[in-house]
Design an enzyme around this catalytic site. Structure first.
Site, PDB file in Angstrom:
ATOM      1  N   GLU A 120       4.628  72.580  43.151  1.00 32.86           N
ATOM      2  CA  GLU A 120       5.616  71.356  43.049  1.00 32.86           C
ATOM      3  C   GLU A 120       5.352  70.420  41.886  1.00 32.86           C
ATOM      4  O   GLU A 120       4.890  69.113  42.204  1.00 32.86           O
ATOM      5  CB  GLU A 120       5.660  70.787  44.442  1.00 32.86           C
ATOM      6  CG  GLU A 120       6.345  71.342  45.402  1.00 32.86           C
ATOM      7  CD  GLU A 120       6.623  70.802  46.932  1.00 32.86           C
ATOM      8  OE1 GLU A 120       7.196  71.344  47.471  1.00 32.86           O
ATOM      9  OE2 GLU A 120       6.131  69.598  46.993  1.00 32.86           O
ATOM     10  N   GLU A 180       8.107  77.572  50.732  1.00 30.49           N
ATOM     11  CA  GLU A 180       7.908  76.426  51.560  1.00 30.49           C
ATOM     12  C   GLU A 180       9.261  75.911  52.205  1.00 30.49           C
ATOM     13  O   GLU A 180      10.432  75.904  51.381  1.00 30.49           O
ATOM     14  CB  GLU A 180       7.413  75.088  50.906  1.00 30.49           C
ATOM     15  CG  GLU A 180       5.784  75.259  50.830  1.00 30.49           C
ATOM     16  CD  GLU A 180       5.498  73.824  50.115  1.00 30.49           C
ATOM     17  OE1 GLU A 180       5.928  72.639  50.573  1.00 30.49           O
ATOM     18  OE2 GLU A 180       4.360  73.692  49.481  1.00 30.49           O
TER      19      GLU A 180
END
Length: 451
Positions: free
Chosen positions: A176, A361
């Site tokens: 991320e 995710e």
């Protein structure tokens, strides 16, 4: 199980052969940074700063879930649920306590044991080299603001992957990058807690340069199956105005397209550069050949959508989030499965173009309570069913979607929010550290053994 609310609809026969069901976690959130010679990270110092209201009650990851000592039990939970893969991260500060120089043998031995433990249980290791726990000595040198971090990160990659890279099924350098750069340097919500546009511009670029250098380092070791993992939020205009449409596109450029464009198009979105351009490192364009090192797959982390409107300030980025009408998780995030479908299609159509895609995710925080030795979490089961339906939809449409990873295996340290927000399939009592599988874990186990 006797209702649609406690059954997960993901029978293996409904998915292509080789499709992977997995679970994800991260080093600082579960391991316990006080153990095994781990060095201090900027999260330790961020949490310890007096008056730092961004960290709930000053809580940190010094003990977390004590995965450092309890990893065999945790890997048994992955295996016993019938999961195929475990997406875990390595701690830079555990491997290199100073961020550079001499390696911590205890740390290397830990990841040796962890990877071997996965293989002994038939679990495929999906490794992430960086999930936000930057060694504090490197933060002292400017951290992600300093261009040298790309070389430091490549060196760290070489050290850890020389040790375990031969047994890793798949690897990605950085989890991320938006959180690493924007959330932490512009919004100040995560370590190092800055609100500085110049620092942000540099971090937004250097995080991708470090990604490319890490890919090069792993290729030099002969590693394969290397990917890019970025997080996505669906940005919708808060109303029908042209101004809200423009604000939503800018949000999408900052959050979603900046990192994909850098890796796959050797460019950054023009509307974002309009604000960040004056603060970018000189000659940043010359780095795109490194940033765009070819990857073998793309990972999508997805949780929610945001409604975006102009904030009237006239100061970049001049936008704000507006509360939406949809049901929300305990993080106050709207539940919007159509956003996952949108990003799977966008990544496939505009960027990956045939490369394998993983949902790396997806999950939710809910107010899970242990009662009578059990934890019911029907909202999580419903959340997973609604998002898995979009995964099946994409596969049926011909997208080379190869796996789905649930966040997270365990309730854990949720960064600045401390230990209140529970994302796990497994409940953790943070006083005793006892693990108790929730209803969602049992439902998943039942689904994955069904043909």
């Amino acid at each position: 199980m006797n209702s649609e609310y406690d059954v997960i609809d993901c029978k293996r026969a409904d998915y292509p052969e080789g499709f992977l069901f997995g679970v994800a976690a991260s080093s600082y959130q579960i391991e316990g940074s006080r153990f095994g010679g781990c060095g201090a990270s900027h999260w330790d110092t961020f949490a310890a700063t007096p008056g730092n209201t961004a960290t709930a009650r000053g809580e940190d990851g010094s003990v977390a879930c004590d995965h450092y000592h309890r990893w065999p039990e945790d890997l048994d939970l992955v295996r016993d649920a019938g999961l195929d893969a475990y997406r875990f991260s390595m701690s830079w500060a555990r491997v290199l306590p100073e961020g550079r120089g001499r390696a911590n043998e205890e740390g290397l031995d830990f990841y040796d044991r962890l990877v071997d433990g996965m293989l002994e249980r038939g679990i495929k290791p999906f490794a992430t080299l960086y999930h936000w726990d930057l060694p504090a000595p490197l933060a002292d040198l400017g951290g992600w603001r300093n261009r040298d971090i790309a070389s430091w990160f490549a060196d760290y990659t070489d050290v850890i992957m020389r040790r375990v890279g031969d047994r890793i099924h798949a690897a990605a350098p950085i989890n991320e990058p938006w959180c690493v750069a924007w959330l932490s340097h512009f919004m100040g919500h995560h370590a190092p807690g800055l609100r500085d546009i110049r620092a942000t511009a540099r971090a937004m670029h250097h995080v991708l340069l470090a990604h490319g250098r890490s890919i090069q380092a792993m290729r030099a070791l002969g590693m394969k199956n290397l990917g890019l993992v970025t997080n996505f939020e669906y940005a919708a205009p808060a109303d029908d105005s042209a101004e809200a449409e423009e604000a939503a596109r800018l949000y999408d450029g900052i959050y979603n397209r900046w990192f994909l464009d850098g890796v796959f198009k050797k460019s950054y979105p023009e509307e974002v550069l309009a604000g960040l351009g004056p603060h970018m490192p000189e000659g940043y364009e010359r780095d795109f050949d490194i940033i765009a090192e070819p990857v073998d797959w793309v990972g999508i982390n997805y949780y929610t959508r945001k409604l975006i409107a102009p904030d009237g300030s006239g100061q970049f980025p001049a936008l704000k989030e507006v509360e939406g009408p949809l049901p929300k998780t305990l993080m106050d995030w709207e539940i919007y499965p159509d956003g996952l479908a949108f990003f799977i299609d966008r990544v496939h159509r505009d960027y990956a173009k045939g490369l394998p895609i993983y949902v790396t995710e997806n999950g939710m925080a809910s107010a899970d309570r242990l009662a009578g030795g059990a934890v019911g979490d029907p909202a999580r089961i419903d959340f997973l069913n609604r998002h898995l339906a979009k995964v099946r939809q994409a596969i049926d449409a011909g997208v080379p979607l190869k796996g789905y990873f649930i966040w997270s295996l365990l309730d854990n340290y949720e960064w600045a929010l401390g230990y209140e927000k529970r994302f796990g399939l497994v409940h953790v009592d943070f006083d005793t550290l006892q693990r108790t599988p929730k209803a969602s874990w049992h439902a998943l186990k039942e689904a994955l053994r069904s043909e």
